[in-house]
Design a protein around this motif. Structure first.
Motif, mmCIF file in Angstrom:
data_model
loop_
_atom_site.group_PDB
_atom_site.id
_atom_site.type_symbol
_atom_site.label_atom_id
_atom_site.label_comp_id
_atom_site.label_asym_id
_atom_site.label_seq_id
_atom_site.Cartn_x
_atom_site.Cartn_y
_atom_site.Cartn_z
ATOM 1 N N LEU A 193 0.866 -1.177 0.000
ATOM 2 C CA LEU A 193 0.000 0.000 0.000
ATOM 3 C C LEU A 193 0.903 1.228 0.000
ATOM 4 O O LEU A 193 1.666 1.438 0.947
ATOM 5 N N VAL A 194 0.818 2.019 -1.048
ATOM 6 C CA VAL A 194 1.664 3.209 -1.166
ATOM 7 C C VAL A 194 0.777 4.451 -1.121
ATOM 8 O O VAL A 194 -0.144 4.597 -1.923
ATOM 9 N N THR A 195 1.076 5.329 -0.183
ATOM 10 C CA THR A 195 0.332 6.573 -0.015
ATOM 11 C C THR A 195 1.236 7.761 -0.299
ATOM 12 O O THR A 195 2.326 7.883 0.276
ATOM 13 N N ASP A 196 0.785 8.634 -1.191
ATOM 14 C CA ASP A 196 1.460 9.907 -1.415
ATOM 15 C C ASP A 196 0.918 10.876 -0.372
ATOM 16 O O ASP A 196 -0.222 11.338 -0.445
ATOM 17 N N ILE A 197 1.744 11.164 0.627
ATOM 18 C CA ILE A 197 1.299 11.944 1.782
ATOM 19 C C ILE A 197 0.746 13.304 1.373
ATOM 20 O O ILE A 197 -0.266 13.770 1.917
ATOM 21 N N ALA A 198 1.384 13.956 0.421
ATOM 22 C CA ALA A 198 0.965 15.305 0.029
ATOM 23 C C ALA A 198 -0.448 15.322 -0.541
ATOM 24 O O ALA A 198 -1.121 16.352 -0.510
ATOM 25 N N ARG A 199 -0.909 14.176 -1.040
ATOM 26 C CA ARG A 199 -2.226 14.111 -1.670
ATOM 27 C C ARG A 199 -3.303 13.545 -0.756
ATOM 28 O O ARG A 199 -4.492 13.696 -1.039
ATOM 29 N N ASP A 200 -2.872 12.887 0.334
ATOM 30 C CA ASP A 200 -3.838 12.184 1.173
ATOM 31 C C ASP A 200 -4.821 13.151 1.825
ATOM 32 O O ASP A 200 -4.423 14.117 2.477
ATOM 33 N N GLY A 201 -6.103 12.873 1.634
ATOM 34 C CA GLY A 201 -7.150 13.700 2.219
ATOM 35 C C GLY A 201 -7.308 15.054 1.576
ATOM 36 O O GLY A 201 -8.065 15.892 2.075
ATOM 37 N N MET A 202 -6.636 15.305 0.455
ATOM 38 C CA MET A 202 -6.664 16.621 -0.167
ATOM 39 C C MET A 202 -7.544 16.686 -1.408
ATOM 40 O O MET A 202 -7.760 17.768 -1.969
ATOM 41 N N LEU A 203 -8.002 15.518 -1.916
ATOM 42 C CA LEU A 203 -8.867 15.474 -3.099
ATOM 43 C C LEU A 203 -8.211 16.176 -4.289
ATOM 44 O O LEU A 203 -8.879 16.844 -5.072
ATOM 45 N N SER A 204 -6.917 15.991 -4.412
ATOM 46 C CA SER A 204 -6.150 16.694 -5.446
ATOM 47 C C SER A 204 -5.765 15.806 -6.616
ATOM 48 O O SER A 204 -5.023 16.226 -7.500
ATOM 49 N N GLY A 205 -6.271 14.566 -6.629
ATOM 50 C CA GLY A 205 -5.922 13.626 -7.682
ATOM 51 C C GLY A 205 -4.786 12.715 -7.264
ATOM 52 O O GLY A 205 -3.899 13.124 -6.511
ATOM 53 N N PRO A 206 -4.779 11.467 -7.741
ATOM 54 C CA PRO A 206 -3.740 10.519 -7.355
ATOM 55 C C PRO A 206 -2.437 10.754 -8.094
ATOM 56 O O PRO A 206 -2.406 11.425 -9.130
#
Length: 242
Positions: free
Chosen positions: A167-180
């Protein structure tokens, strides 16, 4: 591709954090069991539950809740947050949880993580690597995103060839609804074709799910977009399936 709805838990409440910041918490529900039932009705096969209290403390805080939910959930549960020992993992697996997520431990004590893989098998564990992009390189963060590891995502993935689920999470995008981060997904799928990649962070629209599906992700972890009604879980499930 599978859609895996996410439930982040603080004190038994369903919440979302913006970029992992506990000061930026939104509460959506006090009833995670009802949320799981709704996700099952929508056609989801698995839900992703995170004990944020445990992630912050570095030890279990809501694993009793995980065990209770596993006993009644109509869908499979993948759970995360504060797992550090084989005994903690065994307890929730024995309670009916389908898969346990291991994050910081894999960096801090790789031998312990390797022993878990040997004991429980690659199908019962998910390696979670949370990254910040630094000059185009995904660098892994630990301890609930509060610390850097000075290790790249690709270095860590290469260290554990027995891992099946990541499972890889881009922290800057998490919870921001900014696109994957589709470029990152494409790179992981190309460089590590044997992995079942769960992409996390940034999904806001059904078009985002189209992009992740086409990029080769095995699953998309989606939280805020569903909780805030950007699309329904049922719509997301159908879109992910293509």
């Amino acid at each position: 591709m599978k859609l895996i709805p996410a439930i982040d838990l603080i004190g038994g409440r369903c919440v979302r954090l913006a970029q992992g910041d506990f000061a930026r918490e939104t509460v959506y529900s006090d009833d995670p069991a009802a949320a799981l039932a709704a996700f099952a009705e929508a056609g989801a096969e698995t839900a992703h539950l995170v004990d944020l209290d445990g992630a912050r403390a570095g030890e279990p805080r809501q694993h009793d809740l995980f065990a209770r939910l596993a006993g009644s959930s109509p869908i499979a549960l993948q759970v995360a947050g504060g797992f550090r020992t084989e005994e903690q993992v065994a307890r929730v697996l024995d309670a009916g949880v389908a898969r346990v997520v291991i994050g910081s431990l894999a960096l801090l004590d790789p031998d312990a993580f390797a022993a878990m893989l040997e004991r429980f098998g690659a199908e019962r564990l998910t390696l979670a690597l949370d990254v910040r992009m630094e000059d185009g390189t995904p660098m892994v963060a630990t301890h609930g995103w509060s610390r850097g590891s000075a290790r790249s995502l690709f270095e860590l993935l290469g260290q554990f060839p027995a891992v099946r689920h990541v499972l890889v999470t881009d922290i800057a995008r998490d919870g921001m609804l900014s696109g994957p981060n589709v470029a990152l997904t494409l790179t992981i799928v190309r460089e590590f074709p044997n992995l079942e990649l769960q992409a996390s962070g940034g999904v806001a629209t059904l078009a985002d799910l189209d992009l992740l599906r086409d990029s080769g992700a095995a699953a998309a972890i989606v939280g805020k977009a569903i909780w805030e009604g950007r699309f329904t879980a049922a719509e997301g499930v159908q879109c992910a399936r293509g």
